[in-house]
Design a protein around this motif. Structure first.
Motif, mmCIF file in Angstrom:
data_model
loop_
_atom_site.group_PDB
_atom_site.id
_atom_site.type_symbol
_atom_site.label_atom_id
_atom_site.label_comp_id
_atom_site.label_asym_id
_atom_site.label_seq_id
_atom_site.Cartn_x
_atom_site.Cartn_y
_atom_site.Cartn_z
ATOM 1 N N ALA A 73 27.225 -4.175 47.852
ATOM 2 C CA ALA A 73 28.502 -4.471 48.485
ATOM 3 C C ALA A 73 28.767 -5.967 48.418
ATOM 4 O O ALA A 73 27.895 -6.770 48.750
ATOM 5 N N ALA A 74 29.960 -6.314 47.997
ATOM 6 C CA ALA A 74 30.343 -7.717 47.861
ATOM 7 C C ALA A 74 31.349 -8.108 48.927
ATOM 8 O O ALA A 74 32.195 -7.302 49.328
ATOM 9 N N SER A 75 31.252 -9.348 49.354
ATOM 10 C CA SER A 75 32.207 -9.884 50.323
ATOM 11 C C SER A 75 32.374 -11.377 50.099
ATOM 12 O O SER A 75 31.526 -12.018 49.467
ATOM 13 N N GLY A 76 33.466 -11.905 50.594
ATOM 14 C CA GLY A 76 33.677 -13.338 50.555
ATOM 15 C C GLY A 76 34.248 -13.886 49.277
ATOM 16 O O GLY A 76 34.307 -15.100 49.110
ATOM 17 N N GLY A 77 34.624 -13.022 48.370
ATOM 18 C CA GLY A 77 35.203 -13.491 47.130
ATOM 19 C C GLY A 77 36.084 -12.424 46.518
ATOM 20 O O GLY A 77 36.183 -11.315 47.050
ATOM 21 N N THR A 78 36.720 -12.737 45.413
ATOM 22 C CA THR A 78 37.553 -11.760 44.721
ATOM 23 C C THR A 78 36.665 -10.982 43.766
ATOM 24 O O THR A 78 36.381 -11.434 42.649
ATOM 25 N N PHE A 79 36.238 -9.830 44.208
ATOM 26 C CA PHE A 79 35.220 -9.060 43.495
ATOM 27 C C PHE A 79 35.633 -8.770 42.057
ATOM 28 O O PHE A 79 34.812 -8.839 41.136
ATOM 29 N N SER A 80 36.894 -8.445 41.862
ATOM 30 C CA SER A 80 37.347 -8.041 40.533
ATOM 31 C C SER A 80 37.321 -9.177 39.515
ATOM 32 O O SER A 80 37.530 -8.948 38.329
ATOM 33 N N ARG A 81 37.080 -10.386 39.951
ATOM 34 C CA ARG A 81 36.984 -11.527 39.036
ATOM 35 C C ARG A 81 35.592 -11.653 38.418
ATOM 36 O O ARG A 81 35.410 -12.435 37.487
ATOM 37 N N TYR A 82 34.635 -10.908 38.951
ATOM 38 C CA TYR A 82 33.253 -11.068 38.523
ATOM 39 C C TYR A 82 32.771 -9.923 37.643
ATOM 40 O O TYR A 82 33.027 -8.751 37.926
ATOM 41 N N SER A 83 32.051 -10.282 36.605
ATOM 42 C CA SER A 83 31.195 -9.305 35.959
ATOM 43 C C SER A 83 29.978 -9.113 36.848
ATOM 44 O O SER A 83 29.546 -10.054 37.520
ATOM 45 N N MET A 84 29.421 -7.925 36.834
ATOM 46 C CA MET A 84 28.312 -7.623 37.734
ATOM 47 C C MET A 84 27.106 -7.128 36.942
ATOM 48 O O MET A 84 27.247 -6.438 35.934
ATOM 49 N N GLY A 85 25.936 -7.484 37.446
ATOM 50 C CA GLY A 85 24.725 -7.050 36.779
ATOM 51 C C GLY A 85 23.694 -6.561 37.772
ATOM 52 O O GLY A 85 23.737 -6.904 38.956
ATOM 53 N N TRP A 86 22.795 -5.733 37.261
ATOM 54 C CA TRP A 86 21.607 -5.328 38.011
ATOM 55 C C TRP A 86 20.384 -5.833 37.256
ATOM 56 O O TRP A 86 20.297 -5.676 36.028
ATOM 57 N N PHE A 87 19.480 -6.400 37.987
ATOM 58 C CA PHE A 87 18.206 -6.874 37.454
ATOM 59 C C PHE A 87 17.082 -6.310 38.310
ATOM 60 O O PHE A 87 17.326 -5.819 39.409
ATOM 61 N N ARG A 88 15.877 -6.391 37.806
ATOM 62 C CA ARG A 88 14.742 -5.939 38.600
ATOM 63 C C ARG A 88 13.541 -6.828 38.333
ATOM 64 O O ARG A 88 13.438 -7.463 37.276
ATOM 65 N N GLN A 89 12.643 -6.850 39.311
ATOM 66 C CA GLN A 89 11.430 -7.649 39.173
ATOM 67 C C GLN A 89 10.270 -6.883 39.770
ATOM 68 O O GLN A 89 10.273 -6.562 40.967
ATOM 69 N N ALA A 90 9.314 -6.579 38.929
ATOM 70 C CA ALA A 90 8.097 -5.916 39.359
ATOM 71 C C ALA A 90 7.043 -6.962 39.704
ATOM 72 O O ALA A 90 7.113 -8.101 39.221
ATOM 73 N N ASN A 139 34.974 -2.968 46.498
ATOM 74 C CA ASN A 139 34.094 -4.129 46.286
ATOM 75 C C ASN A 139 32.630 -3.723 46.190
ATOM 76 O O ASN A 139 31.746 -4.347 46.803
ATOM 77 N N THR A 140 32.373 -2.689 45.428
ATOM 78 C CA THR A 140 31.003 -2.222 45.273
ATOM 79 C C THR A 140 30.660 -2.006 43.803
ATOM 80 O O THR A 140 31.528 -1.712 42.976
ATOM 81 N N VAL A 141 29.397 -2.159 43.517
ATOM 82 C CA VAL A 141 28.860 -1.809 42.204
ATOM 83 C C VAL A 141 27.614 -0.969 42.446
ATOM 84 O O VAL A 141 26.775 -1.318 43.288
ATOM 85 N N ASP A 142 27.514 0.145 41.763
ATOM 86 C CA ASP A 142 26.426 1.089 41.956
ATOM 87 C C ASP A 142 25.555 1.191 40.710
ATOM 88 O O ASP A 142 26.005 0.911 39.593
ATOM 89 N N LEU A 143 24.341 1.625 40.947
ATOM 90 C CA LEU A 143 23.424 1.912 39.845
ATOM 91 C C LEU A 143 22.810 3.285 40.110
ATOM 92 O O LEU A 143 21.985 3.430 41.011
ATOM 93 N N GLN A 144 23.241 4.265 39.342
ATOM 94 C CA GLN A 144 22.668 5.600 39.433
ATOM 95 C C GLN A 144 21.447 5.656 38.530
ATOM 96 O O GLN A 144 21.556 5.396 37.328
ATOM 97 N N MET A 145 20.300 5.995 39.115
ATOM 98 C CA MET A 145 19.048 5.988 38.369
ATOM 99 C C MET A 145 18.478 7.405 38.362
ATOM 100 O O MET A 145 18.168 7.960 39.430
ATOM 101 N N ASN A 146 18.349 7.962 37.180
ATOM 102 C CA ASN A 146 17.827 9.321 37.025
ATOM 103 C C ASN A 146 16.530 9.294 36.238
ATOM 104 O O ASN A 146 16.230 8.322 35.541
ATOM 105 N N THR A 147 15.795 10.374 36.336
ATOM 106 C CA THR A 147 14.541 10.537 35.599
ATOM 107 C C THR A 147 13.661 9.298 35.753
ATOM 108 O O THR A 147 13.191 8.691 34.783
#
Length: 122
Positions: free
Chosen positions: A23-40, A77-85
């Motif tokens: 969930a994003a707040s405090g800015g114009t969400f539609s102006r941003y590209s969005m990414g998901w990263f991970r760290q093990a 103002n949300t970006v989701d990541l559906q993770m299967n398998t």
């Protein structure tokens, strides 16, 4: 400056599914590209998926292609990541990030959430 808060992480068995949300707040969400990263543990932060401002373009790491789906709702103002398998190799802290271009480079994202833990058990 946009603030990002991830949710939806948890414990899941291999082969199962999880849906992460950011969930994003405090800015114009539609102006941003969005990414998901991970760290093990003991590893560098790695790219998972990215989506363009309007949702028309997406990019995935080879390791998740066909299993994960990134999507966004600019009205909510949300970006989701559906993770299967899911596999044990997907165990990591997952971060969402906001940037100006759709890219797999973490340095291109200037705003990051605090992360949500995903643990996949065998």
């Amino acid at each position: 400056q946009v603030q990002l808060v991830e949710s939806g992480g948890g414990l899941v068995q291999a082969g199962g599914s999880l849906r992460l949300s950011c969930a994003a707040s405090g800015g114009t969400f539609s102006r941003y590209s969005m990414g998901w990263f991970r760290q093990a543990p003991g590893k560098e932060r790695e790219f998972v998926a990215a989506i363009s401002r309007d949702g028309g373009s997406t990019r995935y790491a080879d390791s998740v292609k066909g299993r994960f789906t990134i999507s966004r709702d600019n009205a909510k103002n949300t970006v989701d990541l559906q993770m299967n398998t899911l596999t044990t190799e997907d165990t990591a802290v997952y971060y969402c990030a906001a940037g100006w271009v759709i890219t797999n480079l973490p340095t291109a994202y200037g705003n990051w959430g605090q992360g949500t833990q995903v643990t996949v058990t065998s």
